[in-house]
Scaffold this motif. Structure first.
Motif, mmCIF file in Angstrom:
data_model
loop_
_atom_site.group_PDB
_atom_site.id
_atom_site.type_symbol
_atom_site.label_atom_id
_atom_site.label_comp_id
_atom_site.label_asym_id
_atom_site.label_seq_id
_atom_site.Cartn_x
_atom_site.Cartn_y
_atom_site.Cartn_z
ATOM 1 N N SER A 315 -11.715 3.461 -11.093
ATOM 2 C CA SER A 315 -10.413 4.098 -11.531
ATOM 3 C C SER A 315 -10.763 5.628 -11.695
ATOM 4 N N GLY A 316 -9.935 6.521 -11.317
ATOM 5 C CA GLY A 316 -10.097 7.903 -11.476
ATOM 6 C C GLY A 316 -8.816 8.836 -11.393
ATOM 7 N N LYS A 317 -9.042 9.966 -11.649
ATOM 8 C CA LYS A 317 -7.826 10.810 -11.883
ATOM 9 C C LYS A 317 -7.804 11.776 -10.691
ATOM 10 N N ALA A 318 -6.879 12.324 -10.571
ATOM 11 C CA ALA A 318 -6.469 13.485 -9.409
ATOM 12 C C ALA A 318 -6.783 13.020 -8.286
ATOM 13 N N LEU A 319 -6.138 11.737 -8.000
ATOM 14 C CA LEU A 319 -6.495 10.974 -6.533
ATOM 15 C C LEU A 319 -5.322 10.925 -5.737
ATOM 16 N N ASP A 320 -5.454 11.086 -4.570
ATOM 17 C CA ASP A 320 -4.274 10.813 -3.717
ATOM 18 C C ASP A 320 -4.750 10.174 -2.288
ATOM 19 N N PRO A 321 -4.295 8.919 -2.052
ATOM 20 C CA PRO A 321 -2.980 8.409 -2.609
ATOM 21 C C PRO A 321 -3.236 7.501 -4.080
ATOM 22 N N ALA A 322 -2.304 7.415 -4.735
ATOM 23 C CA ALA A 322 -2.319 6.489 -5.825
ATOM 24 C C ALA A 322 -2.670 4.977 -5.190
ATOM 25 N N VAL A 323 -3.625 4.507 -5.771
ATOM 26 C CA VAL A 323 -3.869 3.053 -5.325
ATOM 27 C C VAL A 323 -4.366 2.297 -6.748
ATOM 28 N N LYS A 324 -3.236 1.492 -6.970
ATOM 29 C CA LYS A 324 -3.323 0.830 -8.276
ATOM 30 C C LYS A 324 -3.014 -0.729 -8.158
ATOM 31 N N GLU A 325 -4.205 -1.443 -7.960
ATOM 32 C CA GLU A 325 -4.107 -2.892 -7.608
ATOM 33 C C GLU A 325 -5.052 -3.754 -7.769
ATOM 34 N N ILE A 326 -4.896 -5.121 -7.686
ATOM 35 C CA ILE A 326 -6.073 -6.133 -7.908
ATOM 36 C C ILE A 326 -6.062 -6.752 -6.429
ATOM 37 N N ALA A 327 -7.060 -6.632 -5.864
ATOM 38 C CA ALA A 327 -7.018 -7.169 -4.407
ATOM 39 C C ALA A 327 -8.177 -8.227 -4.201
ATOM 40 N N LEU A 328 -7.806 -9.389 -3.789
ATOM 41 C CA LEU A 328 -8.769 -10.456 -3.545
ATOM 42 C C LEU A 328 -8.889 -10.662 -2.101
ATOM 43 N N THR A 329 -10.020 -10.634 -1.636
ATOM 44 C CA THR A 329 -10.112 -10.813 -0.197
ATOM 45 C C THR A 329 -10.802 -12.214 -0.136
ATOM 46 N N PHE A 330 -10.354 -12.782 1.133
ATOM 47 C CA PHE A 330 -10.544 -14.196 1.337
ATOM 48 C C PHE A 330 -11.832 -14.205 2.045
ATOM 49 N N ARG A 331 -12.723 -15.212 2.347
ATOM 50 C CA ARG A 331 -13.541 -15.334 3.147
ATOM 51 C C ARG A 331 -12.831 -15.610 4.688
ATOM 52 N N GLN A 332 -13.577 -15.344 5.634
ATOM 53 C CA GLN A 332 -12.795 -15.586 6.984
ATOM 54 C C GLN A 332 -12.958 -17.253 7.007
ATOM 55 N N VAL A 333 -12.233 -17.629 8.027
ATOM 56 C CA VAL A 333 -11.972 -19.347 8.467
ATOM 57 C C VAL A 333 -13.400 -19.768 8.742
ATOM 58 N N ARG A 334 -13.642 -21.008 8.472
ATOM 59 C CA ARG A 334 -14.831 -21.583 9.150
ATOM 60 C C ARG A 334 -15.000 -21.494 10.553
ATOM 61 N N HIS A 335 -13.989 -21.580 11.235
ATOM 62 C CA HIS A 335 -14.102 -21.653 12.490
ATOM 63 C C HIS A 335 -12.804 -21.163 13.376
ATOM 64 N N LEU A 336 -13.096 -20.244 14.316
ATOM 65 C CA LEU A 336 -11.707 -19.748 14.940
ATOM 66 C C LEU A 336 -11.996 -19.964 16.440
ATOM 67 N N PRO A 337 -10.964 -20.815 16.937
ATOM 68 C CA PRO A 337 -11.206 -21.189 18.526
ATOM 69 C C PRO A 337 -11.184 -19.788 19.384
ATOM 70 N N HIS A 338 -12.051 -20.067 20.251
ATOM 71 C CA HIS A 338 -12.310 -18.661 20.984
ATOM 72 C C HIS A 338 -11.311 -18.331 21.816
ATOM 73 N N GLN A 339 -10.094 -18.951 21.922
ATOM 74 C CA GLN A 339 -8.964 -18.511 22.808
ATOM 75 C C GLN A 339 -8.087 -17.377 22.127
ATOM 76 N N PHE A 340 -8.391 -17.172 20.913
ATOM 77 C CA PHE A 340 -7.752 -16.036 20.103
ATOM 78 C C PHE A 340 -8.204 -14.684 20.714
ATOM 79 N N THR A 341 -7.403 -13.974 20.617
ATOM 80 C CA THR A 341 -7.500 -12.372 20.843
ATOM 81 C C THR A 341 -7.029 -11.627 19.915
ATOM 82 N N GLY A 342 -7.475 -10.362 19.767
ATOM 83 C CA GLY A 342 -7.130 -9.318 18.825
ATOM 84 C C GLY A 342 -7.832 -9.497 17.741
ATOM 85 N N ALA A 343 -7.697 -8.473 16.970
ATOM 86 C CA ALA A 343 -8.532 -8.204 15.518
ATOM 87 C C ALA A 343 -8.155 -9.402 14.544
ATOM 88 N N THR A 344 -9.474 -9.655 13.908
ATOM 89 C CA THR A 344 -9.001 -10.636 12.717
ATOM 90 C C THR A 344 -9.637 -10.175 11.684
#
Ligand SMILES: O=C1O[C@H](COP(=O)(O)O)[C@@H](O)[C@H](O)[C@H]1O
Length: 448
Positions: A315-344
């Protein structure tokens, strides 16, 4: 309800507006309001102030409470004058200490010689003590005055509507409840970056700094709500047992405050179109204190549920942008079929503070190719702003329901958790970086 510190900023900026809203929403509440201050004043002046602090559309009950309210001149650190306060009560009294912590403590000390009417509630603002042992001493003193569930250590973040959404989302949804653990969640970030500068609060803030002002209190309370094991019920005992158990299991990541914390202070810059002077040039700041205006620290919660998951609080003052959040980042899926393209990227569930918003950031198909992935967010606008937090706080206090107040042992834990960081910073083991006001923090810091 007696507000000690009737003429202070907290009273007019937060307490009275919230009381007006509460009485408008719940007009059946019977309450007699008394403003208590050391300054001379009249009932009429006080009533005028209360009315001005209430919204223009305040309902009839709120208006009546304002008109019938009274002003009492008293030094609440003196036992005799506290007796006068209690004598003015028309029923069980709530004493709201909207005064600096040293005055609150002196007043509670002075109360030890006073006959305190049954049912008296003491509502205390942060900071509660200045370290683990002073918090313990203060708790001990309070325990001689009234039972623990009549002590409300106010943390308005526990009344924030988005935090109440965390309870609902987490416990009432099959898609989230079973995955709320280290098995599926990789990291948790609790962040409260504010564009506001010092706003004339140097007297308090310069001796606190971002770590004590925000992390030690509010953000650790949020951590406790996110990290607790599911309580059997959400009543005061079960909920506060669960959050306090989570705090007891929390400590600085790898017990290494030097590598697991960072601090910085703003220099001059523009925020939201306005120039802010450097923190050290703000009125009332003592540059020699080396107070940080941005604090970040990583914590571990040593339970089976959260083993190995970093909880990053910032947390801090005089910051821009204001970011006020609780963020839970999940683990990657255990297996991603290789046919998928694009960033995951990993899925992220985020709760944003006022205007409240819940977002689930996920990978979806969007492109022209059959298995092309794109990032998208499912967002729910949850409406409420942060003003409501004090309405929630006051409602709990007036109902005598301490569920959303901080329990004494939890307050001690919060000091214990940050103590190694306070020591490392005091000993100069962590550099005090700087960042221009209006930036997102020091350029050298890796993003959280
Ligand atoms: O208690 C405090 O909280 C505010 C942030 O909460 P908000 O509900 O007003 O957004 C913070 O600005 C202040 O420094 C701190 O003392």
């Amino acid at each position: 309800m007696f507000i000690f510190g009737a003429n202070g900023d907290l009273t007019s900026r937060l307490l009275l507006p919230a009381l007006g809203q509460l009485l408008t929403l719940e007009p059946d509440r019977g309450i007699h309001l008394v403003g208590v201050g050391q300054e001379t004043g009249t009932d009429d002046d006080w009533r005028k102030r209360v009315t001005e602090c209430f919204d223009d559309d305040a309902g009839p009950t709120a208006r009546r409470v304002a008109q019938e309210s009274r002003y009492l001149q008293a030094d609440v650190t003196q036992s005799d004058e506290l007796r006068t306060v209690f004598a003015a009560a028309r029923g069980p009294a709530v004493l709201y200490f909207a005064v600096p912590p040293s005055i609150a403590q002196k007043s509670c000390d002075a109360m030890s010689g006073v006959d305190i009417p049954d049912g008296t509630i003491l509502a205390l603002e942060k900071p509660f003590g200045s370290d683990e042992s002073s918090a313990r001493d203060f708790n001990h003193m309070l325990a001689q005055l009234v039972p623990e569930n009549q002590v409300f250590r106010v943390d308005h973040f526990l009344g924030q509507s988005i935090l109440l959404d965390v309870f609902g989302v987490r416990f009432a949804n099959r898609v989230f409840e079973p995955v709320w653990s280290a098995e599926h969640i990789e990291s948790v970030v609790i962040r409260y970056d504010e564009p506001l500068g010092l706003e004339g609060r140097a007297g308090y803030y310069d001796s606190a700094g971002a770590l004590k002002d925000m992390l030690q209190s509010h953000l650790l309370q949020i951590l406790a709500v996110v990290a607790m094991d599911p309580p059997a019920t959400l009543d005061e005992r079960d909920l506060r047992d669960a959050t306090t158990a989570a705090l007891r299991a929390t400590h600085v990541w790898h017990d290494d405050p030097v590598k697991s914390s960072r601090r910085a202070r703003y220099t001059a810059g523009e925020v939201g179109g306005e120039m802010l002077p450097a923190y050290v040039d703000e009125n009332g700041v003592d540059p020699a204190r080396g107070t940080e205006t941005l604090a970040e620290a990583t914590f571990a919660v040593d339970t089976a549920r959260w083993q190995g998951v970093p909880f990053i609080l910032r947390s801090g003052k005089a910051l821009d942008p204001a970011v006020k959040e609780i963020a839970l980042t999940f683990r990657q899926v255990r297996h991603l079929p290789h046919q998928f393209t694009g960033a995951t990227s990993p899925d992220v569930l985020s709760f944003r503070f006022g205007p409240d918003e819940l977002s689930l950031h996920i990978n979806v198909h969007k492109g022209t190719q059959p298995f092309e992935l794109h990032r998208s967010a499912v967002t729910a606008d949850l409406g409420e702003g942060s003003m409501r937090a004090y309405v929630e706080v006051l409602s709990g206090i007036l109902d005598g329901d301490a569920t959303l107040a901080v329990r004494g042992d939890a307050a001690e834990q919060c000091w214990r958790i940050v103590a190694p960081i306070i020591d490392a910073w005091r000993d100069g083991k962590v550099p005090l970086d700087d960042y221009p006001a209006g930036s997102s923090g020091p350029a050298s810091w890796r993003p959280v």
